[in-house]
Design a protein around this motif. Structure first.
Motif, PDB file in Angstrom:
ATOM      1  N   PRO A 302      20.655 -22.305   5.889  1.00  0.00           N
ATOM      2  CA  PRO A 302      20.038 -21.271   5.046  1.00  0.00           C
ATOM      3  C   PRO A 302      20.759 -21.008   3.731  1.00  0.00           C
ATOM      4  O   PRO A 302      20.250 -20.245   2.913  1.00  0.00           O
ATOM      5  CB  PRO A 302      20.107 -20.030   5.950  1.00  0.00           C
ATOM      6  N   TRP A 303      21.931 -21.606   3.488  1.00  0.00           N
ATOM      7  CA  TRP A 303      22.718 -21.221   2.322  1.00  0.00           C
ATOM      8  C   TRP A 303      22.125 -21.766   1.039  1.00  0.00           C
ATOM      9  O   TRP A 303      21.777 -22.939   0.941  1.00  0.00           O
ATOM     10  CB  TRP A 303      24.159 -21.720   2.479  1.00  0.00           C
ATOM     11  N   LEU A 304      22.039 -20.874   0.046  1.00  0.00           N
ATOM     12  CA  LEU A 304      21.630 -21.255  -1.299  1.00  0.00           C
ATOM     13  C   LEU A 304      22.905 -21.409  -2.118  1.00  0.00           C
ATOM     14  O   LEU A 304      23.537 -20.423  -2.505  1.00  0.00           O
ATOM     15  CB  LEU A 304      20.708 -20.191  -1.899  1.00  0.00           C
ATOM     16  N   LEU A 305      23.296 -22.636  -2.342  1.00  0.00           N
ATOM     17  CA  LEU A 305      24.561 -22.905  -3.021  1.00  0.00           C
ATOM     18  C   LEU A 305      24.454 -22.550  -4.494  1.00  0.00           C
ATOM     19  O   LEU A 305      23.517 -22.976  -5.184  1.00  0.00           O
ATOM     20  CB  LEU A 305      24.930 -24.375  -2.839  1.00  0.00           C
ATOM     21  N   VAL A 306      25.410 -21.763  -4.967  1.00  0.00           N
ATOM     22  CA  VAL A 306      25.418 -21.310  -6.352  1.00  0.00           C
ATOM     23  C   VAL A 306      26.825 -21.444  -6.903  1.00  0.00           C
ATOM     24  O   VAL A 306      27.811 -21.431  -6.168  1.00  0.00           O
ATOM     25  CB  VAL A 306      24.939 -19.850  -6.478  1.00  0.00           C
ATOM     26  N   LEU A 307      26.908 -21.572  -8.218  1.00  0.00           N
ATOM     27  CA  LEU A 307      28.190 -21.622  -8.898  1.00  0.00           C
ATOM     28  C   LEU A 307      28.828 -20.243  -8.819  1.00  0.00           C
ATOM     29  O   LEU A 307      28.177 -19.226  -9.087  1.00  0.00           O
ATOM     30  CB  LEU A 307      27.973 -22.048 -10.350  1.00  0.00           C
ATOM     31  N   ASP A 308      30.105 -20.216  -8.429  1.00  0.00           N
ATOM     32  CA  ASP A 308      30.807 -18.925  -8.348  1.00  0.00           C
ATOM     33  C   ASP A 308      30.859 -18.263  -9.720  1.00  0.00           C
ATOM     34  O   ASP A 308      31.354 -18.865 -10.674  1.00  0.00           O
ATOM     35  CB  ASP A 308      32.242 -19.148  -7.860  1.00  0.00           C
ATOM     36  N   VAL A 309      30.330 -17.043  -9.851  1.00  0.00           N
ATOM     37  CA  VAL A 309      29.667 -16.274  -8.824  1.00  0.00           C
ATOM     38  C   VAL A 309      28.327 -15.835  -9.407  1.00  0.00           C
ATOM     39  O   VAL A 309      28.220 -15.569 -10.595  1.00  0.00           O
ATOM     40  CB  VAL A 309      30.531 -15.088  -8.388  1.00  0.00           C
ATOM     41  N   ALA A 310      27.265 -15.821  -8.587  1.00  0.00           N
ATOM     42  CA  ALA A 310      25.931 -15.458  -9.064  1.00  0.00           C
ATOM     43  C   ALA A 310      25.737 -13.957  -8.944  1.00  0.00           C
ATOM     44  O   ALA A 310      25.900 -13.380  -7.867  1.00  0.00           O
ATOM     45  CB  ALA A 310      24.868 -16.196  -8.269  1.00  0.00           C
ATOM     46  N   THR A 311      25.394 -13.326 -10.031  1.00  0.00           N
ATOM     47  CA  THR A 311      25.214 -11.875 -10.036  1.00  0.00           C
ATOM     48  C   THR A 311      23.797 -11.466  -9.669  1.00  0.00           C
ATOM     49  O   THR A 311      23.560 -10.310  -9.319  1.00  0.00           O
ATOM     50  CB  THR A 311      25.549 -11.321 -11.432  1.00  0.00           C
ATOM     51  N   ARG A 312      22.864 -12.393  -9.745  1.00  0.00           N
ATOM     52  CA  ARG A 312      21.476 -12.107  -9.391  1.00  0.00           C
ATOM     53  C   ARG A 312      21.016 -13.111  -8.351  1.00  0.00           C
ATOM     54  O   ARG A 312      21.525 -14.229  -8.298  1.00  0.00           O
ATOM     55  CB  ARG A 312      20.573 -12.196 -10.630  1.00  0.00           C
ATOM     56  N   PRO A 313      20.043 -12.737  -7.539  1.00  0.00           N
ATOM     57  CA  PRO A 313      19.577 -13.684  -6.516  1.00  0.00           C
ATOM     58  C   PRO A 313      18.916 -14.897  -7.139  1.00  0.00           C
ATOM     59  O   PRO A 313      18.224 -14.785  -8.162  1.00  0.00           O
ATOM     60  CB  PRO A 313      18.582 -12.856  -5.694  1.00  0.00           C
ATOM     61  N   PRO A 314      19.105 -16.080  -6.558  1.00  0.00           N
ATOM     62  CA  PRO A 314      18.387 -17.268  -7.038  1.00  0.00           C
ATOM     63  C   PRO A 314      16.888 -17.043  -6.955  1.00  0.00           C
ATOM     64  O   PRO A 314      16.383 -16.384  -6.032  1.00  0.00           O
ATOM     65  CB  PRO A 314      18.851 -18.368  -6.082  1.00  0.00           C
TER      66      PRO A 314
END
Length: 680
Positions: A302-314
């Motif tokens: 279930p993980w949505l990989l994002v660049l550290d750090v995402a301030t808003r939901p993908p």
């Protein structure tokens, strides 16, 4: 080698000498085998063995012109198939069990291939079997293989509609190819405009099917196994320049609970979705955001990989993201299909900087009793010898990093099998490990010095594909690092692996599994050729992913916006599709009319006379020629029909005489002036 040519010619001549029925049957069996072959690695071994045996058996019967087995044989094999399917899959329902049954039923139906109607049943079962390949894979290779299978089935179908004589398979293949080409524009229009309704649009996946990827737990050695895989985990398209190498940390599962052997989420019983229950992080972001689009490969996680750090939901079509207290983003359902989403991240940030140790979850400082005693002793010694004392946590972190930097530790994919006290073995005995060995041992040491710490897993680094400009992260880029909490600074990323192997994060150097013999030989001849071929293929495959597999309703609506619709909806898609269908139908009618106008004018003029004579009561066969019509006119009208009979004979001469007595337009004008005799 010299005998290969004659052997091949004799094989071809033997195939050409087969009766048509045997030839057609063998061709159909080859097409069926081609459709089933991609499923060989997914279906039970007994299913593949039974299917292959049936197809070979049927081929032998066709060559020998032997009678087909009776109904008892077919029913017996069918019963055995149903029982074996139920035993293998514990059910007769679902994707895997259904495909198993379809494949064997297709093979069994060939044992009843006696008449054309049986062949048609086999054809349509073949079309359905073709589609089942896409239940498991929608890759470009699968699509190309199934296109070949489709042309094979169409060839067999066309051949079945030519029952007279012995038409060549090449002739049937040309007709099938023409049909496919004529249907391709219609398929393209339907693909682009047919409304996609979620969740009806898509291919179902079995939730228990495992995929490669990050796990919700980390036992020392797991990430090293994942790093041996060169498969693509995700692709990233940055809107601007690519961040520096040491900023390319794509955050995945955060593991905060340690039982001495395994790292788990903070609330392990609830799994990844426990993040939604954690208190929100007090996050401060600095600087300009980095905007990018992620194309995540299916991984059943279930993980949505994002660049550290995402301030808003993908965000993206079909993306429902849940945030939590550890800076993770997870999807409301596992990623079982290619997923594309847009993200905005800040590379400079602070998390929970205003919190206190007492406000943090106690698990961040807990260690299981009776594990890693030497590491605990080392921690006590480091706190006693620290210039600032045990309270100077930043100095203790630096002291641990300095030990890694100067202690002779080695970064390797093969550190051996660790025992019960993994941190002790790393710090004192082996002094070698992969990123998870180092991160786990470092986090244990931090907790032993009363510093809140946790392990973060994800991907670090990547590589640019110069062909399409996408940043590619492979499973070999899987990484584990730590985060420690420091008063006034909050959670701080600390990557202890960079102390042991600075090139891992600074210049994106990777430990690679040994190459195969072919790859090694090719690399010796041309060191860059293999990389160029892989980059080109991955760019082509990425184009397939982006423009075909990821062609969602949002892209359909974007297409309508380009066509001038301000606020398009699926109803507008339907209207456009209907308009296109009507336009195509009108174009087809116009083309048919044009084709009709291209008919031989001599035949058209003869047909006109044929209709007039039929209206005058002169009975004529449909294929009557001018001379036969002239005789009928003379017999019916006598002298009154002499002028018309003479005109018909001159029409015949205009077509067949060496020198035509009059051009066709003159005969047409003469017919318009001709007086038709009255019925007698």
């Amino acid at each position: 080698m010299p005998a290969a040519g004659p052997a091949r010619r004799s094989w071809l001549s033997a195939a050409a000498s087969l009766p048509r029925e045997a030839r057609d049957t063998l061709f159909l069996l080859v097409v069926i085998a081609w459709l089933i072959l991609p499923q060989a690695g997914r279906l039970p071994a007994w299913c593949i063995a039974l299917t292959a045996a049936i197809l070979v058996w049927r081929g032998v019967l066709a060559v020998r012109a032997a009678p087909l087995p009776g109904t008892a044989w077919v029913l017996g094999l069918l019963a055995a198939t149903v029982a074996a399917t139920a035993f293998s899959h514990r059910t007769l329902l679902g994707r895997d069990a259904g495909v198993t049954l379809i494949v064997v039923l297709l093979a069994l139906k060939t044992l009843e291939l006696r008449a054309r109607r049986d062949a048609f049943v086999v054809f349509f079962l073949g079309f359905f079997t073709l589609l089942t390949n896409f239940f498991f894979s929608q890759s470009l290779l699968t699509a190309a293989a199934m296109l070949v299978g489709l042309l094979g089935l169409l060839t067999a179908l066309v051949n079945a509609h030519m029952p007279v004589g012995r038409p060549s398979l090449a002739q049937a293949a040309r007709t099938a190819g023409t049909m496919a080409l004529l249907g391709a524009p219609v398929m393209a229009v339907l693909f682009m405009l047919f409304p996609r309704f979620a969740p009806l649009w898509g291919i179902p996946n079995d939730g228990m099917t495992g995929r490669s990827g990050l796990s919700s737990t980390m036992r020392v050695g797991n990430v090293a196994q994942l790093a041996l895989e060169e498969g693509i985990a995700m692709r990233v398209k940055f809107d601007g320049p690519v961040p520096a190498a040491n900023d390319l940390y794509f955050r995945g599962p955060v593991l905060s609970s340690f039982d001495g052997r395994e790292w788990r989420p903070l609330l392990p019983r609830l799994g990844a979705y426990a993040q939604a229950l954690l208190p929100p992080v007090r996050l401060q972001a600095f600087g300009e955001p980095v905007r990018y689009t992620v194309t995540l490969e299916p991984n059943n996680r279930p993980w949505l990989l994002v660049l550290d750090v995402a301030t808003r939901p993908p965000s993206g079509p079909g993306v429902e993201a849940i945030g939590g207290g550890e800076l993770q983003w997870i999807s409301t359902r596992p990623v079982t299909d290619l997923l594309r989403y847009q993200v905005e991240s800040h590379l400079a940030w602070r998390a929970d900087a205003q919190a206190s140790v007492a406000m943090l979850a106690p698990q961040y400082r807990e260690l299981p009793p009776s594990f890693n005693p030497r590491t605990l002793q080392m921690a006590a010694e480091m706190m006693r010898s620290a210039p600032g004392g045990p309270a100077d946590k930043p100095a203790l972190v630096e002291a641990a990093l300095e030990r890694l930097r100067t202690g002779g530790y080695v970064y390797t994919l093969e550190p051996g099998v660790y025992g019960e006290h993994t941190a002790d073995e790393f710090w004192f005995d082996r002094k070698q490990g992969f990123c998870e060995h180092i991160a786990s041992a470092f986090a244990v040491l931090m907790r032993a010095m009363d510093i809140p710490a946790r392990v973060v897993t994800g991907y670090q680094g990547g590589e640019l594909n110069p062909v399409d400009g996408f940043w590619i992260l492979r499973h070999s880029d899987a990484h584990a690092w730590t985060e420690v909490w420091l008063a006034g600074r909050g959670w701080v990323r600390v990557d202890p692996t960079s102390m042991v192997a600075p090139g891992r994060t600074g210049s994106l150097q990777r430990l690679r599994a040994p190459e195969g013999a072919f790859a090694a030989a090719l690399g010796t001849v041309n060191p860059t050729l293999l990389a160029q071929l892989r980059q080109t293929w991955e760019a082509i495959n990425n184009g397939w992913n982006q423009w075909v597999l990821n062609y969602t309703q949002s892209k359909q609506l974007d297409l309508l916006r380009k066509l001038g619709f301000r606020s398009p909806s699926w109803e507008d898609l339907s209207y456009v599709l209907i308009a296109v269908v009507v336009a195509v139908a009108l174009a087809g009618a116009a083309w048919a009319r044009w084709e009709r106008s291209r008919q031989d004018p001599w035949l058209r003029l003869l047909a006109r006379v044929h209709r007039r004579l039929a209206e005058a009561g002169v009975p004529l066969p449909p294929a009557a020629g001018p001379r036969q019509m002239a005789e009928a006119v003379t017999n019916r009208f006598g002298a009154d029909g002499a002028a018309l009979a003479d005109w018909l004979l001159r029409l015949e001469a205009q077509r067949y005489a060496a020198r035509a007595p009059a051009p066709l337009p003159a005969l047409q004008r003469e017919l318009n002036r001709l007086s038709w005799p009255s019925p007698q």
